[in-house]
Write a protein that holds these residues in place. Structure first.
Motif, mmCIF file in Angstrom:
data_model
loop_
_atom_site.group_PDB
_atom_site.id
_atom_site.type_symbol
_atom_site.label_atom_id
_atom_site.label_comp_id
_atom_site.label_asym_id
_atom_site.label_seq_id
_atom_site.Cartn_x
_atom_site.Cartn_y
_atom_site.Cartn_z
ATOM 1 N N THR A 1 0.841 -1.191 0.000
ATOM 2 C CA THR A 1 0.000 0.000 0.000
ATOM 3 C C THR A 1 0.878 1.243 0.000
ATOM 4 O O THR A 1 1.694 1.435 0.909
ATOM 5 N N ARG A 2 0.694 2.062 -1.022
ATOM 6 C CA ARG A 2 1.495 3.276 -1.155
ATOM 7 C C ARG A 2 0.848 4.423 -0.406
ATOM 8 O O ARG A 2 -0.359 4.639 -0.497
ATOM 9 N N HIS A 3 1.675 5.175 0.318
ATOM 10 C CA HIS A 3 1.176 6.370 0.995
ATOM 11 C C HIS A 3 1.172 7.534 0.016
ATOM 12 O O HIS A 3 2.184 7.848 -0.607
ATOM 13 N N LEU A 4 0.024 8.175 -0.128
ATOM 14 C CA LEU A 4 -0.111 9.362 -0.960
ATOM 15 C C LEU A 4 -0.392 10.545 -0.044
ATOM 16 O O LEU A 4 -1.469 10.634 0.567
ATOM 17 N N GLU A 5 0.592 11.442 0.090
ATOM 18 C CA GLU A 5 0.422 12.611 0.953
ATOM 19 C C GLU A 5 -0.318 13.703 0.198
ATOM 20 O O GLU A 5 0.136 14.179 -0.838
ATOM 21 N N LEU A 6 -1.441 14.116 0.744
ATOM 22 C CA LEU A 6 -2.267 15.159 0.141
ATOM 23 C C LEU A 6 -2.021 16.495 0.835
ATOM 24 O O LEU A 6 -1.431 16.538 1.922
ATOM 25 N N PRO A 7 -2.456 17.594 0.252
ATOM 26 C CA PRO A 7 -2.289 18.899 0.907
ATOM 27 C C PRO A 7 -2.848 18.886 2.317
ATOM 28 O O PRO A 7 -3.861 18.228 2.599
ATOM 29 N N ASP A 8 -2.192 19.641 3.209
ATOM 30 C CA ASP A 8 -2.552 19.565 4.636
ATOM 31 C C ASP A 8 -3.607 20.579 5.064
ATOM 32 O O ASP A 8 -3.841 20.758 6.260
ATOM 33 N N SER A 9 -4.266 21.249 4.107
ATOM 34 C CA SER A 9 -5.259 22.265 4.479
ATOM 35 C C SER A 9 -6.617 21.666 4.844
ATOM 36 O O SER A 9 -7.466 22.360 5.415
ATOM 37 N N PHE A 10 -6.843 20.409 4.519
ATOM 38 C CA PHE A 10 -8.117 19.778 4.872
ATOM 39 C C PHE A 10 -8.245 19.673 6.388
ATOM 40 O O PHE A 10 -7.253 19.429 7.069
ATOM 41 N N PRO A 11 -9.439 19.897 6.961
ATOM 42 C CA PRO A 11 -10.753 19.942 6.315
ATOM 43 C C PRO A 11 -11.219 21.335 5.871
ATOM 44 O O PRO A 11 -12.417 21.522 5.642
ATOM 45 N N GLU A 12 -10.301 22.297 5.814
ATOM 46 C CA GLU A 12 -10.639 23.636 5.320
ATOM 47 C C GLU A 12 -9.787 23.918 4.088
ATOM 48 O O GLU A 12 -8.960 24.823 4.080
ATOM 49 N N PRO A 13 -9.971 23.149 3.014
ATOM 50 C CA PRO A 13 -9.062 23.243 1.871
ATOM 51 C C PRO A 13 -9.285 24.499 1.036
ATOM 52 O O PRO A 13 -10.397 25.033 0.954
ATOM 53 N N THR A 14 -8.213 24.950 0.400
ATOM 54 C CA THR A 14 -8.336 25.988 -0.611
ATOM 55 C C THR A 14 -8.831 25.344 -1.905
ATOM 56 O O THR A 14 -8.755 24.118 -2.080
ATOM 57 N N LYS A 15 -9.319 26.160 -2.822
ATOM 58 C CA LYS A 15 -9.745 25.623 -4.114
ATOM 59 C C LYS A 15 -8.570 24.983 -4.841
ATOM 60 O O LYS A 15 -8.720 23.947 -5.503
ATOM 61 N N ALA A 16 -7.386 25.594 -4.694
ATOM 62 C CA ALA A 16 -6.197 25.039 -5.345
ATOM 63 C C ALA A 16 -5.855 23.669 -4.779
ATOM 64 O O ALA A 16 -5.478 22.751 -5.525
ATOM 65 N N ASP A 17 -5.987 23.504 -3.446
ATOM 66 C CA ASP A 17 -5.671 22.213 -2.833
ATOM 67 C C ASP A 17 -6.684 21.143 -3.223
ATOM 68 O O ASP A 17 -6.333 19.965 -3.380
ATOM 69 N N ILE A 18 -7.940 21.531 -3.388
ATOM 70 C CA ILE A 18 -8.938 20.566 -3.860
ATOM 71 C C ILE A 18 -8.585 20.117 -5.273
ATOM 72 O O ILE A 18 -8.617 18.917 -5.601
ATOM 73 N N SER A 19 -8.222 21.061 -6.118
ATOM 74 C CA SER A 19 -7.858 20.725 -7.495
ATOM 75 C C SER A 19 -6.633 19.819 -7.537
ATOM 76 O O SER A 19 -6.606 18.818 -8.277
ATOM 77 N N THR A 20 -5.624 20.144 -6.727
ATOM 78 C CA THR A 20 -4.414 19.315 -6.668
ATOM 79 C C THR A 20 -4.751 17.912 -6.188
ATOM 80 O O THR A 20 -4.247 16.914 -6.724
ATOM 81 N N THR A 21 -5.607 17.825 -5.182
ATOM 82 C CA THR A 21 -5.998 16.520 -4.637
ATOM 83 C C THR A 21 -6.709 15.680 -5.692
ATOM 84 O O THR A 21 -6.407 14.483 -5.850
ATOM 85 N N ILE A 22 -7.646 16.278 -6.398
ATOM 86 C CA ILE A 22 -8.355 15.537 -7.449
ATOM 87 C C ILE A 22 -7.372 15.044 -8.500
ATOM 88 O O ILE A 22 -7.448 13.888 -8.971
ATOM 89 N N ASP A 23 -6.390 15.882 -8.866
ATOM 90 C CA ASP A 23 -5.384 15.468 -9.853
ATOM 91 C C ASP A 23 -4.585 14.273 -9.346
ATOM 92 O O ASP A 23 -4.306 13.327 -10.099
ATOM 93 N N PHE A 24 -4.180 14.310 -8.080
ATOM 94 C CA PHE A 24 -3.448 13.186 -7.487
ATOM 95 C C PHE A 24 -4.272 11.906 -7.550
ATOM 96 O O PHE A 24 -3.769 10.833 -7.910
ATOM 97 N N LEU A 25 -5.542 12.007 -7.191
ATOM 98 C CA LEU A 25 -6.402 10.829 -7.146
ATOM 99 C C LEU A 25 -6.687 10.284 -8.550
ATOM 100 O O LEU A 25 -6.749 9.074 -8.753
ATOM 101 N N ARG A 26 -6.840 11.187 -9.504
ATOM 102 C CA ARG A 26 -7.107 10.750 -10.876
ATOM 103 C C ARG A 26 -5.899 10.036 -11.493
ATOM 104 O O ARG A 26 -6.058 9.253 -12.436
ATOM 105 N N ALA A 27 -4.713 10.294 -10.948
ATOM 106 C CA ALA A 27 -3.497 9.660 -11.486
ATOM 107 C C ALA A 27 -3.295 8.233 -10.986
ATOM 108 O O ALA A 27 -2.434 7.513 -11.485
ATOM 109 N N VAL A 28 -4.103 7.798 -10.028
ATOM 110 C CA VAL A 28 -3.969 6.439 -9.484
ATOM 111 C C VAL A 28 -4.569 5.443 -10.469
ATOM 112 O O VAL A 28 -5.704 5.636 -10.941
#
Length: 351
Positions: A36-63
């Motif tokens: 199981t690979r650890h994928l570190e996401l932006p640390d602004s959650f649970p109050e994410p910026t729009k940019a961090d949400i976009s980055t997170t979706i990009d990370f998840l779509r690459a799996v």
């Protein structure tokens, strides 16, 4: 070959119940052969910026599509549901407790998070929760399909128990300095029992500085500065020492999706005083005093009974030991994840 991805925001090794749960499961999965690979996401959650949400979706779509993603609840409850729907890999929601049930939120913020989490859950291939209570809440209040929910109780590593109780008796509380943990209620209860002998330590990192300052001020104004201390965040070794030094564990929580620290305290044979809320009654069974939420008088009465009745104190210690003997270990917990991952990764389960 990677079997799964565990996506966690920021530092996965933070010492709170949810992060300890996830970091430990991640480690054990790899130890037992589920890579199981650890994928570190932006640390602004649970109050994410729009940019961090976009980055997170990009990370998840690459799996890759054959690698299930275990997605931390701090992310899951705040992510854009429409963006989540574009992720090809099956997503396993790891929900410790819904974000919208956090104490201290405005009505508008709580309503938004509840609606957002319900919408996101519709795109989850599966959901893993730490307690039957959380499973019930998600099915009843968030529209989750019960057939897609699996309960994976937290595991526990047997601690080094070498009781060295201090005098006056130590009342220990462990939890983030956050409104939900109810430390203000504990302090109010302690203020009413200055006629008997005890000392108290509240261990936990400041979740927000306003709450930490308010607790410090409450201690001072209650005349408890020489008896109650905010101990900050401790290492595992330091916390072990506090558990061994304590006579009672107290947590006046306003909500828990499980309450790992309650079971941890019972492993040390500590009588527990806590609140009848959320998953707490299921977590502690009959091995704790359960009082109503936000009731300092009831909390004081329970603490006072233990401190003034040695026979009752010993009875509750015995019940804690009995309860702790039946707790699962982390391999038990991780194996439940393996079963879900295998089902999604190899045969698939429709989203």
């Amino acid at each position: 070959m990677t079997d799964a991805v565990f996506a966690i925001p920021g530092d996965k090794d933070r010492r709170t119940g949810g992060f300890i749960y996830e970091a430990t499961v991640l480690r054990i999965l790899n130890e037992i052969g589920c890579t199981t690979r650890h994928l570190e996401l932006p640390d602004s959650f649970p109050e994410p910026t729009k940019a961090d949400i976009s980055t997170t979706i990009d990370f998840l779509r690459a799996v890759p599509v054959d690698q299930p993603i275990i997605l931390d609840g701090l992310v899951f409850g705040a992510i854009d549901p429409e963006g989540l729907a574009t992720v090809s890999a099956p997503v396993i929601a790891m929900i410790h407790h819904p974000l919208g049930l956090e104490t201290g939120l405005s009505q508008e913020r709580a309503a938004y998070l509840r609606a957002n989490e319900a919408a996101a859950l519709a795109h989850a291939a599966h959901i893993i929760v730490p307690s039957p209570h959380t499973a019930l809440v998600l099915a009843r209040d968030f529209g989750a399909d019960p057939a897609k929910i699996t309960v994976a109780l937290p595991g526990f590593t047997r601690p080094t128990v070498a009781a060295a109780r201090v005098d006056p008796p130590l009342i220990l509380s462990v939890g983030l300095l956050a409104e939900r943990k109810g430390h203000d209620v504990l302090i109010a209860a302690l203020a009413g029992m200055q006629d008997i002998s005890w000392q108290a330590v509240i261990v936990g990192k400041a979740h927000d500085f306003a709450t930490a300052r308010a607790l410090g001020y409450q201690i001072e104004q209650s005349g408890l500065s020489d008896r109650v201390r905010l101990g900050g965040e401790l290492s595992e070794i330091e916390l072990n020492d506090r558990f061994n030094a304590a006579s009672i564990f107290a947590l006046a929580t306003r909500y828990e999706g499980y309450g790992m620290v309650l079971s941890e305290a019972m492993q040390y044979g500590l009588p527990v005083v806590t609140c009848a809320v959320g998953a707490v009654p299921d977590t502690v069974g009959d091995a704790a005093y359960l009082v109503p939420v936000d009731d300092p008088a009831a909390f004081e009465a329970a603490l006072r009974r233990l401190l003034t009745n040695p026979v009752e104190l010993e009875r509750m210690r015995w019940l804690s030991h009995q309860h702790a003997a039946n707790l699962p270990n982390w391999t038990d917990t991780a194996q439940i994840f393996v079963n879900v991952i295998a089902r999604l990764g190899r045969r698939g389960e429709s989203k």
